[in-house]
Design a protein around this motif. Structure first.
Motif, PDB file in Angstrom:
ATOM      1  N   PRO A 104      84.507 -18.984   4.250  1.00  0.00           N
ATOM      2  CA  PRO A 104      84.577 -19.065   5.844  1.00  0.00           C
ATOM      3  C   PRO A 104      85.233 -20.675   5.775  1.00  0.00           C
ATOM      4  CG  PRO A 104      82.388 -18.539   5.246  1.00  0.00           C
ATOM      5  CD  PRO A 104      83.193 -18.645   3.950  1.00  0.00           C
ATOM      6  N   ASN A 105      84.985 -21.686   5.443  1.00  0.00           N
ATOM      7  CA  ASN A 105      85.638 -22.884   5.680  1.00  0.00           C
ATOM      8  C   ASN A 105      86.751 -23.285   4.720  1.00  0.00           C
ATOM      9  OD1 ASN A 105      83.958 -23.065   7.925  1.00  0.00           O
ATOM     10  ND2 ASN A 105      82.245 -23.607   6.399  1.00  0.00           N
ATOM     11  N   HIS A 106      87.301 -22.464   3.924  1.00  0.00           N
ATOM     12  CA  HIS A 106      88.356 -22.924   3.068  1.00  0.00           C
ATOM     13  C   HIS A 106      89.729 -23.252   3.647  1.00  0.00           C
ATOM     14  CE1 HIS A 106      91.052 -22.455  -0.340  1.00  0.00           C
ATOM     15  NE2 HIS A 106      89.985 -22.620  -1.237  1.00  0.00           N
ATOM     16  N   ASP A 111      77.786 -16.691   7.864  1.00  0.00           N
ATOM     17  CA  ASP A 111      79.194 -16.334   8.117  1.00  0.00           C
ATOM     18  C   ASP A 111      79.016 -15.369   9.389  1.00  0.00           C
ATOM     19  OD1 ASP A 111      81.717 -15.867   8.898  1.00  0.00           O
ATOM     20  OD2 ASP A 111      82.210 -15.399   6.646  1.00  0.00           O
ATOM     21  N   ALA A 112      78.384 -15.822  10.714  1.00  0.00           N
ATOM     22  CA  ALA A 112      77.904 -15.050  11.391  1.00  0.00           C
ATOM     23  C   ALA A 112      78.953 -13.921  12.311  1.00  0.00           C
ATOM     24  CB  ALA A 112      77.346 -15.713  12.842  1.00  0.00           C
ATOM     25  N   VAL A 113      80.317 -14.544  12.409  1.00  0.00           N
ATOM     26  CA  VAL A 113      81.511 -13.728  13.011  1.00  0.00           C
ATOM     27  C   VAL A 113      81.714 -12.444  11.945  1.00  0.00           C
ATOM     28  CG1 VAL A 113      83.882 -13.936  13.373  1.00  0.00           C
ATOM     29  CG2 VAL A 113      82.270 -15.898  13.961  1.00  0.00           C
ATOM     30  N   LEU A 134      79.449 -11.269   9.690  1.00  0.00           N
ATOM     31  CA  LEU A 134      78.480 -10.469   9.829  1.00  0.00           C
ATOM     32  C   LEU A 134      78.249  -9.476  11.032  1.00  0.00           C
ATOM     33  CD1 LEU A 134      75.632 -12.718   8.247  1.00  0.00           C
ATOM     34  CD2 LEU A 134      76.254 -10.339   7.407  1.00  0.00           C
ATOM     35  N   ASP A 135      78.292 -10.036  12.201  1.00  0.00           N
ATOM     36  CA  ASP A 135      78.318  -9.355  13.233  1.00  0.00           C
ATOM     37  C   ASP A 135      79.580  -8.174  13.215  1.00  0.00           C
ATOM     38  OD1 ASP A 135      76.476 -10.844  14.361  1.00  0.00           O
ATOM     39  OD2 ASP A 135      77.740 -12.209  15.638  1.00  0.00           O
ATOM     40  N   PHE A 136      80.620  -8.507  12.806  1.00  0.00           N
ATOM     41  CA  PHE A 136      81.803  -7.172  12.880  1.00  0.00           C
ATOM     42  C   PHE A 136      81.281  -6.454  11.747  1.00  0.00           C
ATOM     43  CE2 PHE A 136      85.294  -5.797  10.165  1.00  0.00           C
ATOM     44  CZ  PHE A 136      86.033  -5.240  11.132  1.00  0.00           C
ATOM     45  N   LEU A 137      80.869  -6.506  10.542  1.00  0.00           N
ATOM     46  CA  LEU A 137      80.549  -5.647   9.689  1.00  0.00           C
ATOM     47  C   LEU A 137      79.315  -4.644  10.433  1.00  0.00           C
ATOM     48  CD1 LEU A 137      80.656  -7.809   6.472  1.00  0.00           C
ATOM     49  CD2 LEU A 137      82.411  -5.982   7.261  1.00  0.00           C
TER      50      LEU A 137
END
Length: 146
Positions: free
Chosen positions: A16-18, A80-82, A84-87
């Motif tokens: 996520p923060n790469h 990684d909420a964004v 996870l929410d999508f999946l």
């Protein structure tokens, strides 16, 4: 004596923060190598005579515990909420949630943790898990060692 076997699987992830492209959703053809150490079994009455462990058993355990679980899954960091929410909007999607960011290093460490308790010293030959090597690409890998 040490023995090593290798299996392959496909999975998606992101870091996520790469600072570069790895922050995007992408996938790899991972290769995992399992190295076990122990004495060579010397017992003419059993199938494993002359082995540290039968390679087919080494592979079966790795498949059941790690490879089949991660194969064709999206490996996602629990925070990684964004993503996870999508999946979670995808019905029956194969998602594996990691407590850490799913880098090659963290994946190798997690595979080692999972597999450490799966290989048992059945024949008194001091069998132990020595290393899990996870290739993210053919030229980049991480080793988790005992």
């Amino acid at each position: 004596m040490e023995i090593t076997t290798r299996l392959e699987f496909d999975a998606g992830h992101r870091i996520p923060n790469h600072k570069s492209q790895c922050r995007n959703l992408h996938g790899h053809r991972y290769v995992i190598e399992i190295t076990l150490g122990g004495d060579i079994i010397s017992n003419e009455k059993i199938s494993e005579d002359g082995m540290v462990m039968d390679f087919s058993d080494v592979k079966r355990i790795a498949r059941e515990s790690v490879v089949d679980v991660w194969d064709h899954a999206f490996l996602v960091y629990k925070n990684d909420a964004v993503i996870l929410d999508f999946l979670n909007t995808l019905p029956d999607h194969k998602t594996v949630i990691f407590d850490t960011v799913p880098t090659a290093e963290n994946m190798a460490a997690e595979a080692f943790r999972i597999l450490k308790g799966q290989y048992h010293d059945t024949y008194g030959n001091h069998l132990n898990l020595v290393r899990v090597r996870l290739y993210e690409t053919p030229n980049s890998w991480a080793d988790a060692i005992a």
